[in-house]
Every structure is written in structure tokens, then in C-alpha cells.
Design an enzyme around this catalytic site. Sequence first.
Site, PDB file in Angstrom:
ATOM      1  N   GLY A 145      -9.543   3.272   1.080  1.00 11.54           N
ATOM      2  CA  GLY A 145      -9.354   2.071   0.269  1.00 11.54           C
ATOM      3  C   GLY A 145      -9.496   0.833   1.128  1.00 11.54           C
ATOM      4  O   GLY A 145      -9.260   0.860   2.338  1.00 11.54           O
ATOM      5  N   GLU A 159       0.825  -1.213   0.000  1.00  9.08           N
ATOM      6  CA  GLU A 159       0.000   0.000   0.000  1.00  9.08           C
ATOM      7  C   GLU A 159       0.858   1.261   0.000  1.00  9.08           C
ATOM      8  O   GLU A 159       0.554   2.214  -0.722  1.00  9.08           O
ATOM      9  CB  GLU A 159      -0.923  -0.003   1.218  1.00  9.08           C
ATOM     10  CG  GLU A 159      -1.933  -1.119   1.171  1.00  9.08           C
ATOM     11  CD  GLU A 159      -2.591  -1.411   2.495  1.00  9.08           C
ATOM     12  OE1 GLU A 159      -3.455  -2.301   2.511  1.00  9.08           O
ATOM     13  OE2 GLU A 159      -2.255  -0.768   3.514  1.00  9.08           O
ATOM     14  N   ILE A 211      -5.957   3.738   3.634  1.00  7.14           N
ATOM     15  CA  ILE A 211      -6.295   2.446   3.058  1.00  7.14           C
ATOM     16  C   ILE A 211      -6.122   1.340   4.097  1.00  7.14           C
ATOM     17  O   ILE A 211      -5.323   1.472   5.022  1.00  7.14           O
ATOM     18  CB  ILE A 211      -5.437   2.180   1.795  1.00  7.14           C
ATOM     19  CG1 ILE A 211      -5.851   0.873   1.089  1.00  7.14           C
ATOM     20  CG2 ILE A 211      -3.954   2.219   2.101  1.00  7.14           C
ATOM     21  CD1 ILE A 211      -5.213   0.680  -0.293  1.00  7.14           C
ATOM     22  N   CYS A 212      -6.893   0.285   3.932  1.00  6.80           N
ATOM     23  CA  CYS A 212      -6.783  -0.942   4.716  1.00  6.80           C
ATOM     24  C   CYS A 212      -7.252  -0.704   6.148  1.00  6.80           C
ATOM     25  O   CYS A 212      -8.404  -0.390   6.384  1.00  6.80           O
ATOM     26  CB  CYS A 212      -5.356  -1.470   4.632  1.00  6.80           C
ATOM     27  SG  CYS A 212      -5.116  -3.153   5.229  1.00  6.80           S
ATOM     28  N   ALA A 213      -6.373  -0.844   7.127  1.00  6.13           N
ATOM     29  CA  ALA A 213      -6.730  -0.604   8.516  1.00  6.13           C
ATOM     30  C   ALA A 213      -6.648   0.869   8.886  1.00  6.13           C
ATOM     31  O   ALA A 213      -7.228   1.304   9.883  1.00  6.13           O
ATOM     32  CB  ALA A 213      -5.820  -1.414   9.446  1.00  6.13           C
TER      33      ALA A 213
END
Length: 187
Positions: A149, A16, A102-104
Site C-alpha cells: 500500500g 495504518e 504499507i507506506c515505508a
Amino acid sequence: MKKVALFLANGFEEIEALGTVDILRRAEIPVQTVSVSNELKVTGAHNITVIADKLFTTMDFSDIDVLVLPGGMPGAKNLNEHKGVKEQIKTFVTKGKYVAAICAAPMVLGGLELLKGKKATCYPGFEPQLIGANITGENVAVDGKIITGKGPGFMFDFALQLVEIIAGKETRKKVAEGLLWEKKISD
């Protein structure tokens, strides 16, 4: 051209962070990586060590237009525990500048209550931390100046969305074609 700062905390998700930096730089968007630890050397979640461009403590954010928070664990947790990062995010939102996670990492925005009533997405399982968000489950969610994201598999979607926001659809298309990213880009 808008300038970007991407935060690096120990335990960051390498795909990422580095993929996003790569794609933004392919679009000729100025990006600085910013270590939130006390040294430029930062190690990702999968033991890949990189050298950041700047330390948080010496970074001048006054000419930065976009903040990017990569996920990964414990990277996102480390970002969430960094008071200076959270203050900078709040300042950016107040000034109407872009913040992308993004993600966590959207949990940082959720914890600051910046996602209330906004569309957002994240890595599955982190939805409860996106306090007040309208969880979309989409690969990428854009609501005003906040971009979120879903996770590492969607880094291209996330980074190319940032390219489009910063440099326009034509630049996004050109970069995607150069990457042989064959997803259809709507006009």
C-alpha cells in the site's frame, strides 16, 4: 478463516496499523498485534501508545496466514532491523502465505529481495528501496501473495483489499458499506 498478525514497532504509523486492525476485525477476521520490542506497550510515530496482544518472542506464527507490516518512521526502519521479523517474512513467502506492507514498510520486503519482478507501491521516496520491483504508484498493488500500500491516506484501500483477499468481495462490500466508505467496489 485466515488469521492475521500485524507487527508493531516503536514509531509505527498509527492510522495504518490501528485502522487496518479495526477494519479486519469488523470483517470478523482474527488479528493479533505483535510487539517487536521487549514490551507489550508500543508507541507510534505520533506518540499514541498502544498495548499489543503478544510479544514477538512469545508469538506462535504456525497458525497465522497473513503478516502485516504498517509503515511510519522510524517504525518501518525498526521492522527492517528486526532479524526475527525478516526471518518470519521469508518463511511466509517460502510457504506461499500472504505478506502485506504499507507506506515505508515495503522497504523491508525490498531489502529481502522479495519484490523482484513484482508489482509494488510505497510511500513516495522509498521506491529505491523496493529492489527489483515494478513500481506501480497505485494506492494498493497486489502481486501473488504480496500486497503493498502507498501510505496512510490509502489505509482504507489497503485494509479493504486484505478483507477481500481473506474473506471475499461480499465481506469487503459489507464492511465498506458499514464504514460509509463510498468508493465503488468493482465486482
